[in-house]
Scaffold this active site. Structure first.
Site, PDB file in Angstrom:
ATOM      1  N   ASP A   1       0.833  -1.211   0.000  1.00 52.45           N
ATOM      2  CA  ASP A   1       0.000   0.000   0.000  1.00 52.45           C
ATOM      3  C   ASP A   1       0.862   1.254   0.000  1.00 52.45           C
ATOM      4  O   ASP A   1       0.450   2.292   0.517  1.00 52.45           O
ATOM      5  CB  ASP A   1      -0.950   0.001   1.207  1.00 52.45           C
ATOM      6  CG  ASP A   1      -0.203  -0.071   2.532  1.00 52.45           C
ATOM      7  OD1 ASP A   1       1.003  -0.371   2.512  1.00 52.45           O
ATOM      8  OD2 ASP A   1      -0.824   0.169   3.587  1.00 52.45           O
ATOM      9  N   GLU A   2       2.041   1.162  -0.585  1.00 54.01           N
ATOM     10  CA  GLU A   2       2.942   2.309  -0.711  1.00 54.01           C
ATOM     11  C   GLU A   2       3.054   2.745  -2.163  1.00 54.01           C
ATOM     12  O   GLU A   2       3.131   1.906  -3.069  1.00 54.01           O
ATOM     13  CB  GLU A   2       4.332   1.982  -0.161  1.00 54.01           C
ATOM     14  CG  GLU A   2       4.382   1.839   1.338  1.00 54.01           C
ATOM     15  CD  GLU A   2       5.804   1.690   1.862  1.00 54.01           C
ATOM     16  OE1 GLU A   2       5.983   1.760   3.081  1.00 54.01           O
ATOM     17  OE2 GLU A   2       6.734   1.511   1.038  1.00 54.01           O
TER      18      GLU A   2
END
Length: 218
Positions: free
Chosen positions: A133-134
Site C-alpha cells: 500500500d505504498e
C-alpha cells in the site's frame, strides 16, 4: 485476296492475346500488392502486440501504475535533467483495517482507485506503486504547503467500493502518511538519497499518528 482476312484474324488474335496478357499481368501485380499490404498490416499488428506486452510488463496489474523497477528507471532519467523538484512517498494509513473489515477484494478496490487517482493527475508527475500500500510520486515542481494539502485531499477523497459477493456500495475514506523530499533545481541529488529522505519523512508522519505530510530538504 484470301490471305487478307487471315492476316486480319491473326492481328486481331494477337491484339486480344496481348490485351489478355496485360490484364493478367495487372491482376497479378494487384494481387501481389494486396498480399504485401496484408503482410505489412500483420507485421504492424504483431509489433503493436509486442509493444503492448512490453508496456503491460512495466505496469502494475492492479493499479495501472508503473512498477517499482520501471518507475525507478524513468525517475532516474528525469532526475538527470534536473527537472523534478520533489518526491513523495505515500503509505496508506491503517490499510489492514480495510482488509479485515471488508475483505481483501475490497482492499484491492481501494488500491485500484488510489492508483487511478495518481495515474490521472495532469501536473506532469510520475507515479508508481512502490509495494503493498505504498506509492511514490515525482513532481516537476517544488510544492507549496497548499499544493501538498490539495494533493492529499484529492488522494484521500471518500470512495465507494463493492465486491462480487457483496454488491452493496460501501464508503471508505482513506488516509495517508506522506513523506516529501524537496531540493533546488541546481542540487540534482541521486535517487537513493531522495528515496531515503522521503521514506524518513513518511515514517515520521506515521509516528505522529498518520494522515500527515512531512517534508525533508535534500
Amino acid at each position: 485476296m484470301a490471305r487478307l482476312p487471315i492476316a486480319l484474324l491473326a492481328a486481331t488474335a494477337g491484339a486480344i492475346g496481348y490485351g489478355l496478357w496485360q490484364r493478367q499481368r495487372r491482376h497479378l501485380e494487384t494481387r501481389k500488392m494486396n498480399e504485401a499490404r496484408e503482410r505489412t498490416l500483420e507485421f504492424q499488428a504483431e509489433v503493436g502486440k509486442l509493444i503492448a506486452q512490453v508496456e503491460a510488463s512495466h505496469r502494475d496489474s492492479l493499479t495501472g501504475l508503473l512498477t517499482r523497477d520501471r518507475w525507478g528507471a524513468e525517475a532516474a532519467v528525469r532526475l538527470a535533467t534536473g527537472e523534478p523538484q520533489a518526491m513523495l512517498l505515500i503509505d496508506l494509513d491503517r490499510f489492514k483495517d480495510v482488509n479485515s473489515t471488508f475483505g481483501h477484494l475490497a482492499g484491492n478496490a481501494v488500491l485500484a482507485e488510489i492508483g487511478k487517482r495518481l495515474r490521472t493527475r495532469d501536473d506532469g508527475s510520475l507515479a508508481g506503486r512502490f509495494g503493498g500500500d505504498e506509492f511514490v510520486v515525482l513532481l516537476p515542481y517544488e510544492p507549496a504547503a497548499a499544493d501538498l494539502e490539495q494533493f492529499s485531499g484529492q488522494l484521500c477523497k471518500p470512495m465507494m467500493i463493492t465486491t462480487p459477493l457483496d454488491p452493496t456500495p460501501k464508503t471508505v475514506i482513506p488516509t495517508a502518511s506522506i513523506g516529501v523530499a524537496v531540493w533546488s533545481s541546481a542540487a540534482r541529488p541521486g535517487l537513493p538519497l531522495l528515496l531515503d529522505l522521503a521514506d524518513r519523512a513518511m515514517r515520521e508522519a506515521k509516528k505522529s499518528g498518520g494522515c500527515v505530510t512531512m517534508t525533508h530538504d535534500a
